[in-house]
Design an enzyme around this catalytic site. Sequence first.
Site, PDB file in Angstrom:
ATOM      1  N   ASP A 186      33.571  79.520  53.773  1.00 26.68           N
ATOM      2  CA  ASP A 186      34.563  79.929  53.326  1.00 26.68           C
ATOM      3  C   ASP A 186      35.128  80.898  53.847  1.00 26.68           C
ATOM      4  OD1 ASP A 186      37.111  79.907  51.621  1.00 26.68           O
ATOM      5  OD2 ASP A 186      36.019  81.567  51.020  1.00 26.68           O
ATOM      6  N   GLU A 270      36.380  74.635  55.557  1.00 24.93           N
ATOM      7  CA  GLU A 270      37.521  73.926  54.723  1.00 24.93           C
ATOM      8  C   GLU A 270      38.653  74.631  55.953  1.00 24.93           C
ATOM      9  OE1 GLU A 270      39.921  75.238  50.703  1.00 24.93           O
ATOM     10  OE2 GLU A 270      38.886  77.291  52.066  1.00 24.93           O
ATOM     11  N   ASP A 352      34.364  84.326  47.129  1.00 28.83           N
ATOM     12  CA  ASP A 352      33.775  84.072  48.089  1.00 28.83           C
ATOM     13  C   ASP A 352      32.411  82.731  48.133  1.00 28.83           C
ATOM     14  OD1 ASP A 352      36.229  84.781  48.901  1.00 28.83           O
ATOM     15  OD2 ASP A 352      35.206  87.082  50.165  1.00 28.83           O
TER      16      ASP A 352
END
Length: 415
Positions: A186, A270, A352
């Site tokens: 992330d 992502e 996170d």
Amino acid sequence: MKARYRYRFYPTVGQQQKLAQLFGCVRVVWNDALALCKQSQKLPSNGELQKRCITQAKKLEGRSWLKDVSVVPLQQSVADLGVAYKNFFDSLKGKRKGRKVNLPKFKKRTSRQSARLTQRGFRVKNNGKVYLAKIGDVKPIWSRELPAIPSSVTIIKDCEGRYFLSFVVEINPQQRPNNNKSIGVDLGITDFATTSNGEKYKAPKPLKRRLKRLRKLQRNLARKTKGSRRREKAKKRVAKLHAKVKDTRADFLHKLSTKIIRENQTIVLEDLNVSGMVKNRKLSRAISDLGWRDFRTMLETKSVMYGREFKVISRWEPTSQTCSCCGFRGGKKELGIREWTCLNCGAVHDRDINAAINILVAGGQSETQSAFPIGGNLRGVAPLNGRGGRHKTTTVAATCETSTQLEPVQLSLFG
Ligand SMILES: [Zn+2]
């Protein structure tokens, strides 16, 4: 696959003059050819451009100095323009992945200079020197060994006045032993990267640290008269600071991406809408300073090099809203909330780390639901373009030579 290997070198004063002349000629040929393309209804062919901007131009009074340099980089300059146009049209038609490519631009004397030589124009000698056509022998600092005989070399002079040789080498992707580990990453602002196994990495934010000095230098530059020597000097100081910022950032990104690729077989990231986020003026500088996009490119390239699987999940996946323990969706959370408790199962999450786990899961689910007949975990067996299921994942091919040639070595591949 092709990779770039870059080495610094220090030309003699005489060589510096010859290089300046070479860069100038390459630039003029590029600009002449580009002007011709812009005037024409139909894009002229490579041969036509070479004939008019090199062969015939040499006979003109204002261009006769083109004879003084090697013809190889001039031909490459025209060829590169053709590639630039092709990339632009491919990007327009959606045939090209990645960022939108703009029309080729005119080159300036004051920006970064480069000239590319193919095998006819250079030779790597046994004594550690490199022969460059009509320039002579230069001795690069061999910070690491060239793995094979290079197919071309780009001579670069950056804005700060540093000289580099950037070789294109064909390398065999190394198949690292498959350790069956996978990781979700992330990306964030407070912590650059948080991984699904709970590790956090702070970014160096090199620009933030130097912002005060940069502003001072830029004010100083703005006060100088245009075209003066003092302005040139002030400009160089600004360029030097930017170069330092870029180097610090690239060093961090290379080390982190190499570590992640070494330790894991599958890497899930992502797909962030970076260009959209940069438009947010409050965040733009902070985000650009982090280098998310470069990081992704490095992971992509290195995963091909080491036979790893790299996946990107859709940015619409609610990774920060879902509980990674029970799958309960807790709704949108403000950026300020770093920790939260799941209302369904009571698990306490670090924002996170929870997101990183969800990213990994989203990447993994698309695997088990993929169209392959054998059930179970196909990690490591699934081909690079394996996809399917309801989660959109994309795997991305390596950067090839043609796509990097025109803006060479923003990232040289190895750290
Ligand atoms: Zn829960």
